[in-house]
Design a protein around this motif. Structure first.
Motif, PDB file in Angstrom:
ATOM      1  N   ALA A 142      10.483 -34.889   8.319  1.00 29.46           N
ATOM      2  CA  ALA A 142       9.498 -35.911   7.955  1.00 29.46           C
ATOM      3  C   ALA A 142       9.236 -35.901   6.454  1.00 29.46           C
ATOM      4  CB  ALA A 142       8.205 -35.681   8.725  1.00 29.46           C
ATOM      5  N   ASN A 143       9.142 -34.721   5.876  1.00 24.45           N
ATOM      6  CA  ASN A 143       8.908 -34.619   4.430  1.00 24.45           C
ATOM      7  C   ASN A 143      10.087 -35.175   3.642  1.00 24.45           C
ATOM      8  OD1 ASN A 143       6.421 -33.419   4.861  1.00 24.45           O
ATOM      9  ND2 ASN A 143       7.248 -31.336   4.804  1.00 24.45           N
ATOM     10  N   GLN A 144      11.314 -34.888   4.110  1.00 19.91           N
ATOM     11  CA  GLN A 144      12.496 -35.388   3.410  1.00 19.91           C
ATOM     12  C   GLN A 144      12.601 -36.911   3.495  1.00 19.91           C
ATOM     13  OE1 GLN A 144      15.857 -33.310   5.051  1.00 19.91           O
ATOM     14  NE2 GLN A 144      15.544 -31.502   3.766  1.00 19.91           N
ATOM     15  N   ILE A 145      12.272 -37.469   4.657  1.00 20.48           N
ATOM     16  CA  ILE A 145      12.318 -38.927   4.804  1.00 20.48           C
ATOM     17  C   ILE A 145      11.257 -39.585   3.925  1.00 20.48           C
ATOM     18  CG2 ILE A 145      11.896 -40.823   6.429  1.00 20.48           C
ATOM     19  CD1 ILE A 145      13.258 -39.183   8.574  1.00 20.48           C
ATOM     20  N   ALA A 146      10.083 -38.974   3.876  1.00 18.85           N
ATOM     21  CA  ALA A 146       9.026 -39.508   3.025  1.00 18.85           C
ATOM     22  C   ALA A 146       9.421 -39.460   1.556  1.00 18.85           C
ATOM     23  CB  ALA A 146       7.733 -38.739   3.239  1.00 18.85           C
ATOM     24  N   GLU A 147      10.251 -38.473   1.195  1.00 19.01           N
ATOM     25  CA  GLU A 147      10.653 -38.295  -0.200  1.00 19.01           C
ATOM     26  C   GLU A 147      11.874 -39.127  -0.556  1.00 19.01           C
ATOM     27  OE1 GLU A 147      10.297 -36.706  -4.036  1.00 19.01           O
ATOM     28  OE2 GLU A 147       8.956 -36.554  -2.329  1.00 19.01           O
ATOM     29  N   ASN A 148      12.893 -39.133   0.333  1.00 18.88           N
ATOM     30  CA  ASN A 148      14.183 -39.731  -0.018  1.00 18.88           C
ATOM     31  C   ASN A 148      14.534 -40.983   0.781  1.00 18.88           C
ATOM     32  OD1 ASN A 148      14.540 -37.483  -1.694  1.00 18.88           O
ATOM     33  ND2 ASN A 148      15.505 -36.312  -0.045  1.00 18.88           N
ATOM     34  N   GLY A 149      13.731 -41.331   1.777  1.00 21.17           N
ATOM     35  CA  GLY A 149      14.093 -42.455   2.629  1.00 21.17           C
ATOM     36  C   GLY A 149      14.889 -41.981   3.825  1.00 21.17           C
ATOM     37  N   GLN A 150      15.109 -42.886   4.772  1.00 19.67           N
ATOM     38  CA  GLN A 150      15.718 -42.505   6.044  1.00 19.67           C
ATOM     39  C   GLN A 150      17.237 -42.352   5.978  1.00 19.67           C
ATOM     40  OE1 GLN A 150      14.173 -44.778   9.422  1.00 19.67           O
ATOM     41  NE2 GLN A 150      12.313 -45.206   8.263  1.00 19.67           N
ATOM     42  N   LEU A 151      17.830 -42.724   4.858  1.00 20.05           N
ATOM     43  CA  LEU A 151      19.281 -42.568   4.736  1.00 20.05           C
ATOM     44  C   LEU A 151      19.687 -41.156   4.300  1.00 20.05           C
ATOM     45  CD1 LEU A 151      20.423 -45.887   2.999  1.00 20.05           C
ATOM     46  CD2 LEU A 151      20.905 -45.171   5.337  1.00 20.05           C
ATOM     47  N   PHE A 152      18.745 -40.389   3.764  1.00 23.84           N
ATOM     48  CA  PHE A 152      19.149 -39.165   3.074  1.00 23.84           C
ATOM     49  C   PHE A 152      18.358 -37.936   3.516  1.00 23.84           C
ATOM     50  CE2 PHE A 152      19.841 -42.825   0.300  1.00 23.84           C
ATOM     51  CZ  PHE A 152      21.212 -42.736   0.122  1.00 23.84           C
ATOM     52  N   SER A 153      18.287 -37.690   4.815  1.00 22.66           N
ATOM     53  CA  SER A 153      17.682 -36.458   5.315  1.00 22.66           C
ATOM     54  C   SER A 153      18.754 -35.375   5.363  1.00 22.66           C
ATOM     55  CB  SER A 153      17.106 -36.684   6.717  1.00 22.66           C
ATOM     56  OG  SER A 153      16.649 -35.478   7.259  1.00 22.66           O
ATOM     57  N   GLU A 155      18.321 -32.264   6.579  1.00 20.49           N
ATOM     58  CA  GLU A 155      18.044 -31.284   7.629  1.00 20.49           C
ATOM     59  C   GLU A 155      18.788 -31.675   8.899  1.00 20.49           C
ATOM     60  OE1 GLU A 155      16.299 -27.838   9.277  1.00 20.49           O
ATOM     61  OE2 GLU A 155      16.541 -28.578   7.224  1.00 20.49           O
ATOM     62  N   ARG A 156      19.329 -30.684   9.579  1.00 19.50           N
ATOM     63  CA  ARG A 156      20.086 -30.934  10.812  1.00 19.50           C
ATOM     64  C   ARG A 156      19.163 -31.487  11.902  1.00 19.50           C
ATOM     65  NH1 ARG A 156      24.970 -27.178  12.848  1.00 19.50           N
ATOM     66  NH2 ARG A 156      25.614 -28.396  14.660  1.00 19.50           N
ATOM     67  N   PHE A 165      26.062 -36.680   8.423  1.00 22.29           N
ATOM     68  CA  PHE A 165      25.269 -37.905   8.448  1.00 22.29           C
ATOM     69  C   PHE A 165      24.890 -38.369   7.054  1.00 22.29           C
ATOM     70  CE2 PHE A 165      24.820 -36.381  12.766  1.00 22.29           C
ATOM     71  CZ  PHE A 165      25.014 -37.549  13.479  1.00 22.29           C
ATOM     72  N   ILE A 166      24.791 -37.433   6.116  1.00 22.83           N
ATOM     73  CA  ILE A 166      24.508 -37.829   4.734  1.00 22.83           C
ATOM     74  C   ILE A 166      25.637 -38.697   4.200  1.00 22.83           C
ATOM     75  CG2 ILE A 166      24.267 -36.960   2.374  1.00 22.83           C
ATOM     76  CD1 ILE A 166      22.811 -34.560   3.514  1.00 22.83           C
ATOM     77  N   LEU A 172      28.568 -46.175   5.872  1.00 23.45           N
ATOM     78  CA  LEU A 172      28.643 -47.339   6.752  1.00 23.45           C
ATOM     79  C   LEU A 172      27.958 -48.552   6.127  1.00 23.45           C
ATOM     80  CD1 LEU A 172      27.939 -45.756  10.269  1.00 23.45           C
ATOM     81  CD2 LEU A 172      30.099 -46.708   9.457  1.00 23.45           C
ATOM     82  N   VAL A 173      26.813 -48.325   5.493  1.00 20.00           N
ATOM     83  CA  VAL A 173      26.080 -49.427   4.861  1.00 20.00           C
ATOM     84  C   VAL A 173      26.928 -50.083   3.777  1.00 20.00           C
ATOM     85  CG1 VAL A 173      24.081 -50.009   3.426  1.00 20.00           C
ATOM     86  CG2 VAL A 173      23.810 -48.479   5.388  1.00 20.00           C
ATOM     87  N   ILE A 174      27.490 -49.277   2.889  1.00 15.56           N
ATOM     88  CA  ILE A 174      28.269 -49.808   1.767  1.00 15.56           C
ATOM     89  C   ILE A 174      29.551 -50.486   2.258  1.00 15.56           C
ATOM     90  CG2 ILE A 174      29.554 -49.198  -0.301  1.00 15.56           C
ATOM     91  CD1 ILE A 174      26.546 -49.153  -0.669  1.00 15.56           C
TER      92      ILE A 174
END
Length: 416
Positions: A142-153, A155-156, A165-166, A172-174
């Motif tokens: 949750a902290n990582q998503i709040a910091e970097n957004g949902q594309l860049f967590s 943590e496993r 997944f990183i 996939l988006v690009i």
């Protein structure tokens, strides 16, 4: 100095609370519309079902992203893990849906080809990823998503390592964004001279989809700016959530004010019936064209016939009646004859005023187009394509020409 620092700290706290409150408010409204349109498109019985389902998946995926952000900022973290896992597969299918919707919308395909089903392979891995006994640190995620957004967590979160997944999510988006624009530019459907009926909707869809996908990278960009330039940008993710929500609501407002887009591609199952909803009282009627009949007209019989034939030829060959703004002055200009001569021919030889005459052509065009487009467009959107400026005008003209309403007319056609 101490007083200034206290004021600055108070200002930052007030700013953060304001951004957070506005973000939650606008994100909640966005969530409502995203869920509403996704459920509507899943259940819609009209239009091309393939396109409805693909667009519904896109809306539902975006709904999940906004909902996750809302749960984090509103301290509802008890159900956050379940919601995150539920919407994880959709985050991997959304880029493919964006590409498939566009490439099937252009030709109007009603089903996927065998090869196109391969685009759903990432979602299979995403579902497999959920079935794992690996312990998950949801607080850190949750902290990582709040910091970097949902594309860049980092943590496993399941079966596969986080680095997988990183790379996959942003990749996939690009990739699908590039493939989509390549397919569109190759088809030349966005050219000014292109006659594709859904050109305006496709252009809006592409611009909006591209904006929302690229803004997913902004939190990481600004994090790097913080690290490299030692900048202090508080509540970045809340600000991006607010930006996305306002942009989405602006697009929805634009579509709501353009019936051809709203009824034709977004709210495709709506079927207004003048007999049930008395639209004429709710929609402003068009003001009929006022023609100059005061001038004395002296035309020989041969001139009358020639003018009448020329007027009919223009209407049948160039089909100017498909333009909503077409007026009698435009017809007179095309024939290079006075406006009052056109009016005289219509009233005395053809036996109709200009508005009834042009609506007759539009109704005939509608009767030709409806059987071909009824599966993917509503009656109202086809009527707009045939030149009618409003729904009320169309229903009034249809009943005047046929004596009955469209739904009754086509039901009788099916029976016969």
């Amino acid at each position: 100095m101490f007083v200034l620092s206290k004021k600055k700290e108070l200002y930052l706290v007030t700013y953060s609370l304001s951004i957070m409150t506005l973000s939650l408010f606008f994100a909640s409204i966005s969530c409502f519309f995203l869920l509403l349109f996704s459920l509507h498109l899943f259940c819609a019985k009209r239009g091309i079902r393939l396109l409805n389902y693909l667009l519904a998946l896109l809306f539902f995926s975006k709904f999940g992203q906004v909902l996750i952000a809302l749960l984090m900022y509103s301290d509802q973290k008890a159900i956050y893990p379940a919601i995150y896992q539920l919407f994880t597969p959709l985050s991997y299918i959304a880029p493919a849906c964006f590409y498939l919707y566009t490439t099937n919308f252009i030709p109007g395909n009603q089903q996927l080809s065998k090869g196109q089903w391969l685009h759903f392979i990432p979602v299979v891995f995403a579902f497999a990823h959920l079935f794992s006994d690996v312990p998950i640190n949801w607080t850190l995620i949750a902290n990582q998503i709040a910091e970097n957004g949902q594309l860049f967590s980092t943590e496993r979160t399941g079966l596969f390592p986080a680095v997988f997944f990183i790379l996959v999510k942003p990749g996939l988006v690009i990739i699908y964004l590039a493939l989509t624009w390549y397919a569109v530019l190759k088809s030349k459907v966005l050219d000014k001279n292109a006659k594709h009926p859904g050109r305006n909707w496709l252009l809006l869809f592409l611009k909006g989809g591209t904006f929302f996908q690229l803004t997913g990278f902004l939190p990481l960009v600004f994090q790097n700016l913080n690290l490299n330039l030692n900048m202090n940008l508080p509540d970045r993710h809340a600000s991006f959530l607010l930006l996305n929500s306002i942009a989405f609501l602006m697009i929805i407002t634009y579509v709501l004010n353009h019936p051809r887009l709203f009824y034709g591609y977004l709210f495709v199952s709506v079927n207004l019936d003048m007999g049930q909803t008395d639209i004429g009282k709710e929609i402003r009627r068009e003001v009929p064209t006022v023609t100059n009949t005061i001038k004395k007209v002296s035309l020989l019989p041969d001139q009358l016939i020639n003018y009448s034939n020329a007027m009919k030829e223009v209407m049948e060959t160039k089909k100017p009646y498909l333009l909503e703004s077409f007026q009698i002055v435009d017809l007179a200009g095309a024939l290079n004859i006075p406006v009052h001569h056109c009016s005289f021919v219509l009233n005395n030889l053809i036996g109709k005023n200009f508005r009834d005459w042009i609506n007759e052509y539009r109704i005939n065009s509608f009767l030709e187009q409806y059987p071909l487009k009824a599966q993917r467009m509503t009656i109202e959107s086809i009527a707009h394509e045939c030149g009618f400026k409003s729904v009320a005008t169309f229903y009034n003209a249809f009943k005047k020409e046929t004596g009955i309403m469209p739904t009754v007319y086509f039901s009788q056609k099916k029976v016969s």
